[in-house]
Design a protein around this motif. Structure first.
Motif, PDB file in Angstrom:
ATOM      1  N   SER A  39      -3.168  29.849   3.011  1.00 43.89           N
ATOM      2  CA  SER A  39      -2.282  29.818   4.168  1.00 43.89           C
ATOM      3  C   SER A  39      -1.156  30.839   4.039  1.00 43.89           C
ATOM      4  CB  SER A  39      -1.701  28.416   4.356  1.00 43.89           C
ATOM      5  OG  SER A  39      -0.784  28.096   3.339  1.00 43.89           O
ATOM      6  N   CYS A  40      -0.863  31.270   2.799  1.00 41.62           N
ATOM      7  CA  CYS A  40       0.138  32.320   2.561  1.00 41.62           C
ATOM      8  C   CYS A  40      -0.470  33.715   2.587  1.00 41.62           C
ATOM      9  CB  CYS A  40       0.825  32.096   1.214  1.00 41.62           C
ATOM     10  SG  CYS A  40       1.975  30.710   1.188  1.00 41.62           S
ATOM     11  N   GLY A  41      -1.788  33.788   2.797  1.00 38.10           N
ATOM     12  CA  GLY A  41      -2.451  35.078   2.858  1.00 38.10           C
ATOM     13  C   GLY A  41      -2.851  35.650   1.519  1.00 38.10           C
ATOM     14  N   VAL A  42      -2.824  34.842   0.454  1.00 43.10           N
ATOM     15  CA  VAL A  42      -3.206  35.323  -0.880  1.00 43.10           C
ATOM     16  C   VAL A  42      -4.720  35.472  -0.932  1.00 43.10           C
ATOM     17  CG1 VAL A  42      -3.149  34.827  -3.346  1.00 43.10           C
ATOM     18  CG2 VAL A  42      -1.215  34.162  -1.899  1.00 43.10           C
ATOM     19  N   SER A  43      -5.193  36.620  -1.382  1.00 43.46           N
ATOM     20  CA  SER A  43      -6.638  36.847  -1.449  1.00 43.46           C
ATOM     21  C   SER A  43      -7.271  35.940  -2.487  1.00 43.46           C
ATOM     22  CB  SER A  43      -6.932  38.311  -1.777  1.00 43.46           C
ATOM     23  OG  SER A  43      -6.410  38.646  -3.047  1.00 43.46           O
ATOM     24  N   ALA A  44      -8.529  35.664  -2.313  1.00 47.54           N
ATOM     25  CA  ALA A  44      -9.230  34.671  -3.137  1.00 47.54           C
ATOM     26  C   ALA A  44      -9.133  34.987  -4.626  1.00 47.54           C
ATOM     27  CB  ALA A  44     -10.694  34.586  -2.710  1.00 47.54           C
ATOM     28  N   ALA A  45      -9.183  36.252  -4.978  1.00 46.79           N
ATOM     29  CA  ALA A  45      -9.167  36.630  -6.389  1.00 46.79           C
ATOM     30  C   ALA A  45      -7.845  36.297  -7.066  1.00 46.79           C
ATOM     31  CB  ALA A  45      -9.462  38.116  -6.532  1.00 46.79           C
ATOM     32  N   HIS A  46      -6.791  36.106  -6.296  1.00 46.45           N
ATOM     33  CA  HIS A  46      -5.464  35.888  -6.876  1.00 46.45           C
ATOM     34  C   HIS A  46      -4.915  34.487  -6.606  1.00 46.45           C
ATOM     35  CE1 HIS A  46      -5.074  40.072  -8.097  1.00 46.45           C
ATOM     36  NE2 HIS A  46      -5.598  40.403  -6.923  1.00 46.45           N
ATOM     37  N   GLN A  47      -5.732  33.616  -6.067  1.00 44.23           N
ATOM     38  CA  GLN A  47      -5.295  32.246  -5.818  1.00 44.23           C
ATOM     39  C   GLN A  47      -5.306  31.465  -7.123  1.00 44.23           C
ATOM     40  OE1 GLN A  47      -7.837  30.756  -2.689  1.00 44.23           O
ATOM     41  NE2 GLN A  47      -7.047  32.201  -1.185  1.00 44.23           N
ATOM     42  N   ILE A  78       0.840  -1.205   0.000  1.00 41.70           N
ATOM     43  CA  ILE A  78       0.000   0.000   0.000  1.00 41.70           C
ATOM     44  C   ILE A  78       0.874   1.253   0.000  1.00 41.70           C
ATOM     45  CG2 ILE A  78      -1.825   1.266   1.188  1.00 41.70           C
ATOM     46  CD1 ILE A  78      -2.626  -1.388   2.517  1.00 41.70           C
ATOM     47  N   GLY A  79       0.704   2.079  -1.015  1.00 41.52           N
ATOM     48  CA  GLY A  79       1.382   3.366  -1.083  1.00 41.52           C
ATOM     49  C   GLY A  79       0.377   4.493  -0.962  1.00 41.52           C
ATOM     50  N   PHE A  80       0.859   5.719  -0.939  1.00 40.99           N
ATOM     51  CA  PHE A  80      -0.060   6.849  -0.820  1.00 40.99           C
ATOM     52  C   PHE A  80       0.582   8.122  -1.351  1.00 40.99           C
ATOM     53  CE2 PHE A  80       2.223   6.279   3.155  1.00 40.99           C
ATOM     54  CZ  PHE A  80       2.713   7.537   3.453  1.00 40.99           C
ATOM     55  N   GLU A  81      -0.287   9.073  -1.691  1.00 38.60           N
ATOM     56  CA  GLU A  81       0.125  10.408  -2.112  1.00 38.60           C
ATOM     57  C   GLU A  81       0.151  11.336  -0.902  1.00 38.60           C
ATOM     58  OE1 GLU A  81      -2.178  10.324  -6.433  1.00 38.60           O
ATOM     59  OE2 GLU A  81      -3.151  11.241  -4.690  1.00 38.60           O
ATOM     60  N   ILE A  82       1.050  12.295  -0.935  1.00 45.01           N
ATOM     61  CA  ILE A  82       1.111  13.322   0.098  1.00 45.01           C
ATOM     62  C   ILE A  82       0.653  14.631  -0.526  1.00 45.01           C
ATOM     63  CG2 ILE A  82       2.609  14.590   1.677  1.00 45.01           C
ATOM     64  CD1 ILE A  82       4.515  12.167   1.598  1.00 45.01           C
ATOM     65  N   GLN A  83      -0.368  15.226   0.065  1.00 46.47           N
ATOM     66  CA  GLN A  83      -0.882  16.480  -0.478  1.00 46.47           C
ATOM     67  C   GLN A  83      -0.193  17.659   0.220  1.00 46.47           C
ATOM     68  OE1 GLN A  83      -5.095  16.437  -0.830  1.00 46.47           O
ATOM     69  NE2 GLN A  83      -5.100  18.114  -2.272  1.00 46.47           N
ATOM     70  N   ILE A  84       0.438  18.491  -0.589  1.00 46.93           N
ATOM     71  CA  ILE A  84       1.179  19.645  -0.075  1.00 46.93           C
ATOM     72  C   ILE A  84       0.292  20.869  -0.192  1.00 46.93           C
ATOM     73  CG2 ILE A  84       3.281  21.022  -0.291  1.00 46.93           C
ATOM     74  CD1 ILE A  84       3.728  18.084   0.520  1.00 46.93           C
ATOM     75  N   GLU A  85      -0.315  21.245   0.919  1.00 46.47           N
ATOM     76  CA  GLU A  85      -1.263  22.377   0.891  1.00 46.47           C
ATOM     77  C   GLU A  85      -1.178  23.235   2.148  1.00 46.47           C
ATOM     78  OE1 GLU A  85      -5.258  20.829   0.570  1.00 46.47           O
ATOM     79  OE2 GLU A  85      -4.727  19.017   1.650  1.00 46.47           O
ATOM     80  N   THR A  86      -0.103  23.076   2.904  1.00 50.45           N
ATOM     81  CA  THR A  86       0.148  23.950   4.043  1.00 50.45           C
ATOM     82  C   THR A  86       1.569  24.497   3.927  1.00 50.45           C
ATOM     83  OG1 THR A  86       1.066  22.249   5.511  1.00 50.45           O
ATOM     84  CG2 THR A  86      -1.335  22.475   5.473  1.00 50.45           C
ATOM     85  N   THR A  87       1.784  25.668   4.471  1.00 52.21           N
ATOM     86  CA  THR A  87       3.126  26.262   4.408  1.00 52.21           C
ATOM     87  C   THR A  87       4.136  25.426   5.178  1.00 52.21           C
ATOM     88  OG1 THR A  87       2.573  27.670   6.306  1.00 52.21           O
ATOM     89  CG2 THR A  87       2.262  28.611   4.108  1.00 52.21           C
ATOM     90  N   GLN A  88       3.675  24.784   6.264  1.00 52.02           N
ATOM     91  CA  GLN A  88       4.588  23.970   7.072  1.00 52.02           C
ATOM     92  C   GLN A  88       5.110  22.760   6.305  1.00 52.02           C
ATOM     93  OE1 GLN A  88       1.533  24.930   7.945  1.00 52.02           O
ATOM     94  NE2 GLN A  88       1.490  25.743  10.029  1.00 52.02           N
TER      95      GLN A  88
END
Length: 426
Positions: free
Chosen positions: A265-273, A220-230
């Motif tokens: 998480s980086c503070g980018v406003s929704a319009a620019h994500q 069993i393998g898995f993907e790691i989702q990178i979606e936090t600054t940490q």
């Protein structure tokens, strides 16, 4: 024959032996950490479907809706080429292949989502949804209607949802085992990872399940989702993502960039994500370097601009998506997320044009390298590896045909795999 040169040396033979002994640990570490390409097909995209919306007909429905969008908004090759700026000589081949793909295999990688796309539910409801997902996936695999890669995204390892995520994973995997076993194309996604210890916990889950069901270690393998600054930069100033790959102990199959959570998480406003925001480029560059040579692949994120509404609005969304996919491909992110059936035409159009427009040039350079025939570019082994990898990815996704690459290069698929560093079937 010319005069034979006399060869002399000054170092004792023991010197090389001592150096080899001193570097034995490094040699073993290089082989362990950097095994190279896994030699398997990488899907060009991942489609996320909320668990409660997933059904036995999801894959076919996405294909049918994508074809309907083409029929309505770009009914022929010239129309699609005009919208996306596809060169005239590629328009016909790309359009025909896009339609054929949507009819034959519209989704390459399907993720049944129990995380953000599903949200918190009563335990009994999520239990039932996980068991149902396992049954439907097993049925589809048995009937040959499943996407080549299929699995779930569980809830993350954070305290508030950890137990729920573990239980959902257990129910899903157990259901698959009781329906005949884990399918070859099984993919699991661990989201919102912030610390390597969470990856270690996922490894423990996999190990315990394998023991409980008598599976081979490492199955069993898995993907790691990178979606936090940490996940990109830790509090100690080190690149956390590299430590996560190491913590996975060979089980990590890919790193997936999460566009909107990371941007927020980086503070980018929704319009620019967006995929092309500087914070996204930085995160993916760190991911790319950390994963290089490890056999762990990269996936870009998605756009939330959906191609719906009147034709002009659909065309605007198509142009945006097409440009973002091409941008990702040029940066060596060969996979991304698609959030709507209307994204499939432009996903495949961008991918097919990318591989077809460079086919003859790449093939000629590779043929010249193999034949040492010269040409206007002098390539090195690393470039030959990249050229053969490019052709193999085009073959994998259906952008080009084996007969084309063999005619243009004089090389078989096995030859390309050898040059690319992929393990071959033989």
């Amino acid at each position: 024959m010319g005069q034979q040169e006399t060869v002399s040396t000054s170092l004792a033979g023991a010197v090389a032996e001592d150096i080899a002994s001193s570097l034995a640990g490094v040699d073993a570490e290089l082989a362990r950490r950097y095994p190279g390409d896994p030699g398997t097909r990488q899907p060009v995209h991942t489609v996320y479907v909320p668990a409660d919306a997933f059904s036995a007909t999801t894959v076919r429905e996405w294909g049918d809706q994508a074809l309907a969008a083409l029929d309505r908004h770009a009914p022929d090759a010239a129309a699609l080429a005009a919208v996306l700026g596809i060169p005239d000589d590629l328009a016909g081949p790309v359009y025909d292949r896009v339609r054929a793909k949507l009819e034959r295999e519209p989704v390459e990688d399907l993720r049944i989502d129990f995380e953000d796309g599903y949200g918190p539910r009563p335990d009994a409801e999520e239990d039932a949804a996980a068991a149902r997902a396992a049954r439907l996936v097993a049925d589809a695999c048995r009937e040959g209607t499943a996407a080549p890669y299929t699995g779930i995204r569980m809830k993350c390892m954070e305290a508030a949802v950890r137990d729920r995520g573990i239980r959902t994973l257990d129910i899903f995997l157990t259901g698959l085992m009781e329906a005949g076993g884990l399918p070859e194309g099984l993919v699991l996604t661990l989201p919102k990872v912030t610390y390597p210890e969470q990856v270690t916990a996922m490894v423990r889950l996999c190990e315990e399940f394998e023991k409980a069901r008598g599976l081979a270690p490492g199955r069993i393998g898995f993907e790691i989702q990178i979606e936090t600054t940490q996940a990109v930069l830790g509090p100690d100033g080190r690149a956390t993502v590299a430590r996560m790959i190491d913590a996975a102990q060979g089980r990590a199959t890919s790193l997936h960039y999460g566009t909107f959570d990371y941007s927020a998480s980086c503070g980018v406003s929704a319009a620019h994500q967006s995929l092309d925001h500087p914070v996204a480029d930085h995160a993916k560059a760190v991911m790319q370097v950390a994963a290089a040579g490890t056999g762990v692949r990269l996936s870009d994120g998605s756009t939330n601009v959906l191609p719906v509404g009147p034709t002009a609005q659909v065309h605007d969304a198509w142009r945006l998506h097409h440009a973002l996919v091409r941008r990702s491909l040029a940066r060596a992110y060969y996979q991304g997320w698609d959030m709507h059936p209307g994204h499939l035409p432009t996903r495949y159009a961008a991918v097919y044009a990318f591989y077809r427009e460079g086919l003859e040039r790449a093939a000629a350079r590779l043929a010249a390298y193999v034949g040492r025939a010269g040409g206007d570019v002098m390539d090195e082994p690393a470039t030959a590896k990249a050229l053969s990898g490019y052709l193999l990815r085009g073959l994998d996704c259906g952008a080009v045909d084996p007969a084309e690459t063999e005619r243009l290069t004089g090389l078989t698929r096995s030859d390309l795999e050898r040059l690319s560093g992929r393990p071959t079937a033989g």
